[in-house]
Write a protein that holds these residues in place. Structure first.
Motif, PDB file in Angstrom:
ATOM      1  N   PRO A   1      43.887 -19.783 -63.092  1.00 12.61           N
ATOM      2  CA  PRO A   1      45.257 -20.216 -63.421  1.00 12.61           C
ATOM      3  C   PRO A   1      45.324 -21.007 -64.724  1.00 12.61           C
ATOM      4  O   PRO A   1      46.279 -20.885 -65.485  1.00 12.61           O
ATOM      5  CB  PRO A   1      45.639 -21.091 -62.220  1.00 12.61           C
ATOM      6  CG  PRO A   1      44.736 -20.646 -61.108  1.00 12.61           C
ATOM      7  CD  PRO A   1      43.455 -20.283 -61.767  1.00 12.61           C
ATOM      8  N   MET A   2      44.300 -21.831 -64.966  1.00  6.60           N
ATOM      9  CA  MET A   2      44.290 -22.614 -66.188  1.00  6.60           C
ATOM     10  C   MET A   2      44.198 -21.710 -67.424  1.00  6.60           C
ATOM     11  O   MET A   2      44.926 -21.873 -68.400  1.00  6.60           O
ATOM     12  CB  MET A   2      43.116 -23.604 -66.149  1.00  6.60           C
ATOM     13  CG  MET A   2      43.014 -24.541 -67.360  1.00  6.60           C
ATOM     14  SD  MET A   2      42.186 -23.777 -68.785  1.00  6.60           S
ATOM     15  CE  MET A   2      40.590 -23.454 -68.061  1.00  6.60           C
ATOM     16  N   LEU A   3      43.300 -20.703 -67.373  1.00  7.07           N
ATOM     17  CA  LEU A   3      43.166 -19.784 -68.493  1.00  7.07           C
ATOM     18  C   LEU A   3      44.411 -18.909 -68.672  1.00  7.07           C
ATOM     19  O   LEU A   3      44.839 -18.655 -69.801  1.00  7.07           O
ATOM     20  CB  LEU A   3      41.926 -18.905 -68.299  1.00  7.07           C
ATOM     21  CG  LEU A   3      40.555 -19.594 -68.398  1.00  7.07           C
ATOM     22  CD1 LEU A   3      39.445 -18.617 -68.086  1.00  7.07           C
ATOM     23  CD2 LEU A   3      40.358 -20.208 -69.787  1.00  7.07           C
ATOM     24  N   GLU A   4      44.980 -18.477 -67.565  1.00  4.78           N
ATOM     25  CA  GLU A   4      46.154 -17.601 -67.646  1.00  4.78           C
ATOM     26  C   GLU A   4      47.317 -18.320 -68.314  1.00  4.78           C
ATOM     27  O   GLU A   4      48.155 -17.679 -68.982  1.00  4.78           O
ATOM     28  CB  GLU A   4      46.567 -17.124 -66.257  1.00  4.78           C
ATOM     29  CG  GLU A   4      47.569 -16.007 -66.271  1.00  4.78           C
ATOM     30  CD  GLU A   4      47.807 -15.407 -64.907  1.00  4.78           C
ATOM     31  OE1 GLU A   4      48.740 -14.599 -64.755  1.00  4.78           O
ATOM     32  OE2 GLU A   4      47.027 -15.730 -63.972  1.00  4.78           O
ATOM     33  N   ALA A   5      47.396 -19.646 -68.193  1.00  5.93           N
ATOM     34  CA  ALA A   5      48.474 -20.414 -68.812  1.00  5.93           C
ATOM     35  C   ALA A   5      48.350 -20.483 -70.328  1.00  5.93           C
ATOM     36  O   ALA A   5      49.279 -20.907 -71.015  1.00  5.93           O
ATOM     37  CB  ALA A   5      48.502 -21.828 -68.232  1.00  5.93           C
ATOM     38  N   LEU A   6      47.195 -20.064 -70.854  1.00  7.39           N
ATOM     39  CA  LEU A   6      47.006 -20.073 -72.313  1.00  7.39           C
ATOM     40  C   LEU A   6      47.522 -18.791 -72.939  1.00  7.39           C
ATOM     41  O   LEU A   6      47.491 -18.660 -74.147  1.00  7.39           O
ATOM     42  CB  LEU A   6      45.510 -20.264 -72.639  1.00  7.39           C
ATOM     43  CG  LEU A   6      44.851 -21.537 -72.098  1.00  7.39           C
ATOM     44  CD1 LEU A   6      43.375 -21.543 -72.438  1.00  7.39           C
ATOM     45  CD2 LEU A   6      45.535 -22.773 -72.666  1.00  7.39           C
TER      46      LEU A   6
END
Length: 309
Positions: free
Chosen positions: A304-309
């Motif tokens: 989720p953290m990477l997808e938010a980038l």
């Protein structure tokens, strides 16, 4: 140690699906130990990529979207005397003309030899001289141009246009109209060059245009040494998601594991992860004994953290 990872995430549905398959234990553990900074960036249509903007900021450069002096920085690294002139990176390119739009192939796919590259640049010299551009050869894939108008000329990064519709990054301004005229004239000249047919005959992409980027006057790197690991760039731009996932796993077991060990040993480390829209920096911060112990068994959900980038 400050580690910066470009193309840590992508905006396509295929990238999001691939992110959901990730198992990156070292990154997960590392993120649990670092302080989360704010996101910077905007969207995938900015002229500068998030990793370029983040690196320029870490280096203490002044500039804004599409106006960071990457050409002058690279030219100086190639041994040129950049002085106070304004420079631009002139990249030999292959444009694919489709039914609805024009896309640019990755310049690395051209596999230009030094001899071919120099011959093409020599053929283009008179054309650019008529407009007051001074050209210099840096390498097979890197030509440099100098002109006063480049001091504040907003240009899109190569990494923005590869594989995409080039019109998105050629706005209808007087400066860009002049560049588009030169691109059209260069296309005619390059089409008539003997190398065009020679390369096509052996199955290589011909050089049929150029891309101008990284314009500005040289600025010194004044702060924050940064290690940039660009291994994710090629597979993401090629949309080779299997290789991108394998490369992420290799990063996790190497540089992420090293950064985690440094953090566990009390070193002050920083990590900047960059997608196609945003970058986010994570920094070590002083922690109490209880916080260090409590975080030793925590893990952060990476996808989720990477997808938010």
């Amino acid at each position: 140690m400050h580690l910066l990872i470009p193309f840590a995430s992508g905006v396509s549905p295929a990238a999001a699906h691939t992110l959901g398959t990730f198992n990156l234990p070292c990154l997960s553990k590392l993120l649990s130990r670092l302080h989360v900074g704010s996101k910077t960036g905007g969207d995938e249509y900015s002229f500068s990529t998030p990793h370029e903007a983040a690196l320029a900021n870490a280096w203490g450069w002044h500039g804004r979207d599409g106006i960071f002096p990457w050409a002058a920085h690279q030219a100086r690294a190639d041994g040129m005397d950049v002085r106070t002139s304004a420079w631009g990176l002139l990249t030999p390119a292959h444009w694919h003309v489709g039914r609805d739009h024009i896309t640019m192939a990755d310049p690395a796919a051209l596999k230009l030899t030094d001899i071919e590259s120099q011959a093409l640049l020599n053929a283009l010299q008179p054309l650019f001289a008529d407009d007051g551009w001074t050209l210099q050869w840096g390498s097979a894939e890197r030509w440099y141009a100098s002109h006063p108008s480049f001091a504040n000329l907003r240009c899109a990064s190569l990494d923005r246009v590869i594989g995409r519709n080039i019109d998105l990054w050629l706005p209808n301004t007087p400066e860009v109209k002049s560049i588009r005229r030169l691109q059209s004239e260069a296309q005619m000249l390059l089409y008539a060059h003997p190398l065009h047919d020679e390369r096509q005959a052996r199955g290589d992409l011909p050089v049929n245009s150029f891309w101008l980027s990284g314009c500005g006057v040289h600025q010194a790197v004044v702060a924050d040494a940064v290690h940039v690991d660009s291994r994710l760039r090629a597979p993401l731009l090629a949309e080779d998601w299997a290789t991108w996932a394998e490369t992420w796993a290799a990063l996790d077991s190497s540089v992420m594991a090293d950064l985690l060990r440094r953090s566990q040993n009390g070193e002050m480390v920083s990590l900047t992860l960059c997608g196609e829209r945003y970058s986010r920096r994570f920094d070590a911060s002083p922690q109490s004994l209880w916080k260090r112990v409590s975080r030793s068994w925590q893990n952060v959900a990476v996808a989720p953290m990477l997808e938010a980038l």
